[in-house]
Scaffold this motif. Structure first.
Motif, PDB file in Angstrom:
ATOM      1  N   GLY A  37      66.971 -85.048  22.399  1.00 57.90           N
ATOM      2  CA  GLY A  37      65.751 -84.814  21.635  1.00 57.90           C
ATOM      3  C   GLY A  37      64.608 -84.331  22.511  1.00 57.90           C
ATOM      4  N   VAL A  38      64.439 -84.950  23.681  1.00 54.93           N
ATOM      5  CA  VAL A  38      63.382 -84.524  24.602  1.00 54.93           C
ATOM      6  C   VAL A  38      63.614 -83.087  25.049  1.00 54.93           C
ATOM      7  N   ALA A  39      64.875 -82.745  25.343  1.00 55.96           N
ATOM      8  CA  ALA A  39      65.197 -81.391  25.786  1.00 55.96           C
ATOM      9  C   ALA A  39      64.890 -80.354  24.710  1.00 55.96           C
ATOM     10  N   VAL A  40      65.099 -80.734  23.450  1.00 55.62           N
ATOM     11  CA  VAL A  40      64.876 -79.790  22.347  1.00 55.62           C
ATOM     12  C   VAL A  40      63.391 -79.677  22.003  1.00 55.62           C
ATOM     13  N   VAL A  41      62.669 -80.791  22.017  1.00 54.54           N
ATOM     14  CA  VAL A  41      61.292 -80.810  21.523  1.00 54.54           C
ATOM     15  C   VAL A  41      60.279 -80.407  22.597  1.00 54.54           C
ATOM     16  N   ALA A  42      60.550 -80.741  23.853  1.00 54.16           N
ATOM     17  CA  ALA A  42      59.575 -80.502  24.930  1.00 54.16           C
ATOM     18  C   ALA A  42      59.057 -79.061  24.977  1.00 54.16           C
ATOM     19  N   PRO A  43      59.899 -78.040  24.805  1.00 58.24           N
ATOM     20  CA  PRO A  43      59.379 -76.660  24.866  1.00 58.24           C
ATOM     21  C   PRO A  43      58.389 -76.323  23.761  1.00 58.24           C
ATOM     22  N   PHE A  44      58.345 -77.122  22.705  1.00 57.15           N
ATOM     23  CA  PHE A  44      57.490 -76.800  21.560  1.00 57.15           C
ATOM     24  C   PHE A  44      56.206 -77.628  21.526  1.00 57.15           C
ATOM     25  N   VAL A  45      55.921 -78.346  22.603  1.00 57.08           N
ATOM     26  CA  VAL A  45      54.678 -79.122  22.662  1.00 57.08           C
ATOM     27  C   VAL A  45      53.471 -78.208  22.523  1.00 57.08           C
ATOM     28  N   GLY A  46      53.514 -77.046  23.159  1.00 58.49           N
ATOM     29  CA  GLY A  46      52.401 -76.106  23.071  1.00 58.49           C
ATOM     30  C   GLY A  46      52.170 -75.629  21.655  1.00 58.49           C
ATOM     31  N   LEU A  47      53.251 -75.399  20.885  1.00 55.66           N
ATOM     32  CA  LEU A  47      53.101 -74.970  19.492  1.00 55.66           C
ATOM     33  C   LEU A  47      52.435 -76.057  18.655  1.00 55.66           C
ATOM     34  N   TRP A  48      52.770 -77.318  18.940  1.00 55.27           N
ATOM     35  CA  TRP A  48      52.143 -78.421  18.197  1.00 55.27           C
ATOM     36  C   TRP A  48      50.638 -78.433  18.460  1.00 55.27           C
ATOM     37  N   ILE A  49      50.268 -78.284  19.715  1.00 56.91           N
ATOM     38  CA  ILE A  49      48.846 -78.313  20.080  1.00 56.91           C
ATOM     39  C   ILE A  49      48.103 -77.128  19.453  1.00 56.91           C
ATOM     40  N   ARG A  50      48.767 -75.979  19.378  1.00 48.31           N
ATOM     41  CA  ARG A  50      48.112 -74.763  18.878  1.00 48.31           C
ATOM     42  C   ARG A  50      47.983 -74.768  17.359  1.00 48.31           C
ATOM     43  N   TYR A  51      49.040 -75.187  16.634  1.00 48.12           N
ATOM     44  CA  TYR A  51      49.035 -75.010  15.187  1.00 48.12           C
ATOM     45  C   TYR A  51      48.852 -76.305  14.386  1.00 48.12           C
ATOM     46  N   VAL A  52      49.289 -77.442  14.919  1.00 53.00           N
ATOM     47  CA  VAL A  52      49.228 -78.683  14.153  1.00 53.00           C
ATOM     48  C   VAL A  52      48.009 -79.528  14.516  1.00 53.00           C
ATOM     49  N   GLN A  53      47.733 -79.635  15.785  1.00 50.44           N
ATOM     50  CA  GLN A  53      46.653 -80.514  16.220  1.00 50.44           C
ATOM     51  C   GLN A  53      45.287 -80.126  15.658  1.00 50.44           C
ATOM     52  N   PRO A  54      44.967 -78.844  15.505  1.00 52.22           N
ATOM     53  CA  PRO A  54      43.637 -78.497  14.967  1.00 52.22           C
ATOM     54  C   PRO A  54      43.375 -79.039  13.577  1.00 52.22           C
ATOM     55  N   VAL A  55      44.406 -79.297  12.783  1.00 47.01           N
ATOM     56  CA  VAL A  55      44.173 -79.786  11.427  1.00 47.01           C
ATOM     57  C   VAL A  55      44.049 -81.312  11.373  1.00 47.01           C
ATOM     58  N   MET A  56      44.213 -81.997  12.501  1.00 48.58           N
ATOM     59  CA  MET A  56      44.114 -83.448  12.541  1.00 48.58           C
ATOM     60  C   MET A  56      42.651 -83.877  12.594  1.00 48.58           C
ATOM     61  N   ALA A  57      42.351 -84.943  11.879  1.00 47.38           N
ATOM     62  CA  ALA A  57      40.970 -85.425  11.843  1.00 47.38           C
ATOM     63  C   ALA A  57      40.549 -85.988  13.190  1.00 47.38           C
ATOM     64  N   VAL A  58      41.460 -86.739  13.814  1.00 48.01           N
ATOM     65  CA  VAL A  58      41.157 -87.317  15.132  1.00 48.01           C
ATOM     66  C   VAL A  58      42.372 -87.099  16.025  1.00 48.01           C
ATOM     67  N   PRO A  59      42.183 -87.066  17.344  1.00 45.29           N
ATOM     68  CA  PRO A  59      43.312 -86.821  18.245  1.00 45.29           C
ATOM     69  C   PRO A  59      44.422 -87.856  18.140  1.00 45.29           C
ATOM     70  N   SER A  60      44.075 -89.118  17.855  1.00 43.98           N
ATOM     71  CA  SER A  60      45.106 -90.164  17.798  1.00 43.98           C
ATOM     72  C   SER A  60      46.114 -89.886  16.695  1.00 43.98           C
ATOM     73  N   HIS A  61      45.670 -89.274  15.585  1.00 45.17           N
ATOM     74  CA  HIS A  61      46.595 -88.943  14.510  1.00 45.17           C
ATOM     75  C   HIS A  61      47.635 -87.931  14.981  1.00 45.17           C
ATOM     76  N   GLY A  62      47.213 -87.003  15.784  1.00 45.08           N
ATOM     77  CA  GLY A  62      48.148 -86.018  16.309  1.00 45.08           C
ATOM     78  C   GLY A  62      49.200 -86.649  17.198  1.00 45.08           C
ATOM     79  N   VAL A  63      48.812 -87.646  17.977  1.00 45.45           N
ATOM     80  CA  VAL A  63      49.762 -88.318  18.879  1.00 45.45           C
ATOM     81  C   VAL A  63      50.825 -89.072  18.092  1.00 45.45           C
TER      82      VAL A  63
END
Length: 556
Positions: free
Chosen positions: A249-275
């Motif tokens: 799972g780590v091997a598959v998901v790790a390369p997409f951390v940047g995509l999460w930060i770019r597209y998903v995190q901006p819609v979160m109300a607070v940073p903790s929700h994104g985590v």
């Protein structure tokens, strides 16, 4: 330094709150949770759902892993089913992290107050154990608030900023650090909540926080492997297979951390929700995407860690699973099963005793005396295993069962010692001197022996099922056995007065033998006392409604 100590104290409080919830839930629902897991393993999807539910209650995928591994070690479920449970367990603990990420600080004082009132006023009952769980939940919520408050001053420290800046450039280092924290804290849930709180306070950048979350998930798998390192290979197969899924799972998901930060995190109300949502998404992907690989991973793990085909030996400990110790109710069951195995060996010794008496079989006598060593070893192993069970995590009923098992194994060990001494007497005073009991004498011994075997089997049933009626019957048999022993002793004296040669030659041995059989029977019947006392049937003068006071004597 003060702010650092405050942060460490808050983290310790968070871990302690998680521990209180886990042990409290296991006290109240431990046996029911085991049954839920056992009944839902028909297919991998229901197994995963049960893993979600159980872990959501226990708030520890590690605890679920220990229960599931123990089932595999006892041959109750297959490895693929266990791996499916673990896929759901990881989702369950990540769902709890989402719940705790919501601002519930207002609920903390209420939970702690009500929990303390219940725990202090009804400590020994179910209400007190529920209060323990509420205290743990309140402490977790309080600890999260304290973590946020303690991390804010640390942000201004140049050394902290430099350290976090070095982490941001190395994803592998972040994963390693997150894994180490999860292992040290013995809880990936606590570490994920800590990371979320730190991200919310901007102590760590979001990319660092997500890398630490991946590491925390990996650390929970490493922790389970370390916990079961000395367990049977069947148990270790579960934790190693679970770690393999996490690595994948780590091997598959790790390369997409940047995509999460770019597209998903901006819609979160607070940073903790994104985590916490990233944590949930990671485990959801592993569960849904990889659940079809449980059979494949199970085959690979079994090929890499094959079972050792060893012949069963009487002295071999078969049920004392170290991985079950983190689940006290399961560990108690393991100890009870091993105690029954000890009783089986004692029964073998008793059955063989009559054969030695009848046929003067020296070889069998030697084998039976050596079997007593196995009985003693099992007693020591069971006693040591029980001492490693956390008494704090035992409920009232489980504490009684703990005591019953100790008492049962002590009696079995003492019976084995008596049988060994009887065999030595038979060898020295009968077989080597070529003496024999009279026909009447051997008939009396055979009658007492048959009753002894029946009473031993009845005592095993009483120990296993806790039947009050069978326990009453066992005490009735104790009185009958004593009366029979007195009758046969009198008949033996009559044969002596008739100058029966065989009776004269074996007189001392005969009297000692039937006395030893009575002592063995007393140890067997003493198993009934705790059952009757718990049921409130055993009065201070011993079961008045069943037998007279004079008939009920302490063992021996």
């Amino acid at each position: 330094m003060k702010h650092l100590l405050n942060l460490l104290a808050a983290i310790a409080l968070l871990v302690w709150g998680t521990h209180l919830v886990r042990t409290g839930v296991l006290r109240v629902f431990g046996e029911k949770l085991r049954k839920i897991l056992a009944r839902s393993l028909g297919n991998r999807f229901s197994a995963a759902l049960s893993g979600i539910g159980v872990t959501a209650l226990v708030q520890s995928s590690t605890a679920t892993s220990m229960m599931t591994s123990s089932f595999v070690g006892q041959g109750l479920i297959t490895l693929p089913a266990a791996l499916a449970v673990m896929r759901g367990a990881d989702v369950g603990t990540s769902m709890m992290s989402v719940l705790f990420s919501v601002d519930l600080s207002w609920l903390s004082p209420l939970l702690i107050f009500v929990g303390v009132v219940l725990f202090v006023s009804r400590q020994a009952g179910t209400a007190g154990r529920v209060g323990r769980v509420m205290i743990g939940l309140g402490l977790m919520l309080l600890a999260l608030r304290l973590v946020v408050e303690a991390t804010e001053p640390l942000l201004a420290a140049p050394a902290v900023r430099a350290l976090l800046g070095s982490l941001g450039s190395d994803l592998l280092l972040e994963i390693t650090l997150g894994a180490a924290l999860a292992v040290v804290a013995y809880s990936s849930l606590a570490i994920v909540l800590l990371i979320a709180a730190m991200a919310s306070s901007t102590v760590v950048p979001m990319d660092v926080a997500l890398g630490l979350v991946l590491g925390a998930n990996l650390g929970s798998g490493v922790l389970a492997v370390l916990t079961t390192a000395k367990s049977p290979v069947e148990v270790r197969q579960v934790t190693v297979g679970n770690l393999a899924f996490k690595l994948l799972g780590v091997a598959v998901v790790a390369p997409f951390v940047g995509l999460w930060i770019r597209y998903v995190q901006p819609v979160m109300a607070v940073p903790s929700h994104g985590v916490v949502l990233f944590h949930l998404a990671f485990n959801g992907i592993i569960c849904v995407g990889f659940i079809g690989l449980t059979d494949t991973v199970a085959r690979l793990v079994q090929r890499a860690m094959p079972r050792r085909q060893e012949p069963a030996t009487p002295g071999r400990v078969q049920h004392l699973d170290p991985s079950a110790l983190s689940t006290p109710s399961l560990a108690i069951s393991c100890a009870a099963r091993e105690a029954l195995h000890q009783a089986d060996l004692v029964e073998t010794m008793l059955v063989g005793l009559l054969k030695v008496i009848r046929h003067n079989d020296l070889q069998l006598a030697g084998q039976l005396r050596r079997l007593d060593d196995s009985v003693d070893e099992l007693y020591s192993a069971i006693k040591y295993y029980l001492t490693k069970i956390s008494r704090e995590a035992l409920g009232e009923e489980e504490s009684r069962r703990w005591t019953d098992i100790i008492s049962f194994t002590i009696n079995m060990e003492q019976i084995g010692d008596i049988v060994e001494r009887v065999l030595i007497d038979i060898e020295e005073r009968k077989i080597r001197k070529s003496r024999n009991f009279s026909d009447a004498g051997i008939g009396e011994i055979s009658e007492l022996h048959a009753r002894l075997i029946d009473n031993l089997r009845l005592s095993m049933s009483v120990f296993l099922n806790g039947s009050v009626r069978d326990a009453q019957k066992l005490l009735e048999e104790k009185a009958r056995f004593r009366d029979l022993e007195r009758t046969y002793a009198g008949k033996h004296l009559e044969r002596l007065s008739e100058n029966t040669v065989q009776s004269i030659e074996t007189s001392s041995l005969h009297i000692d033998l039937i006395s030893d059989l009575k002592r063995i029977n007393s140890h067997i019947c003493s198993i009934a006392y705790p059952i009757l006392e718990t049921a409130g049937v055993l009065a201070p003068n011993r079961l008045r409604s069943v037998v007279s006071e004079a008939d009920i004597l302490p063992p021996g």
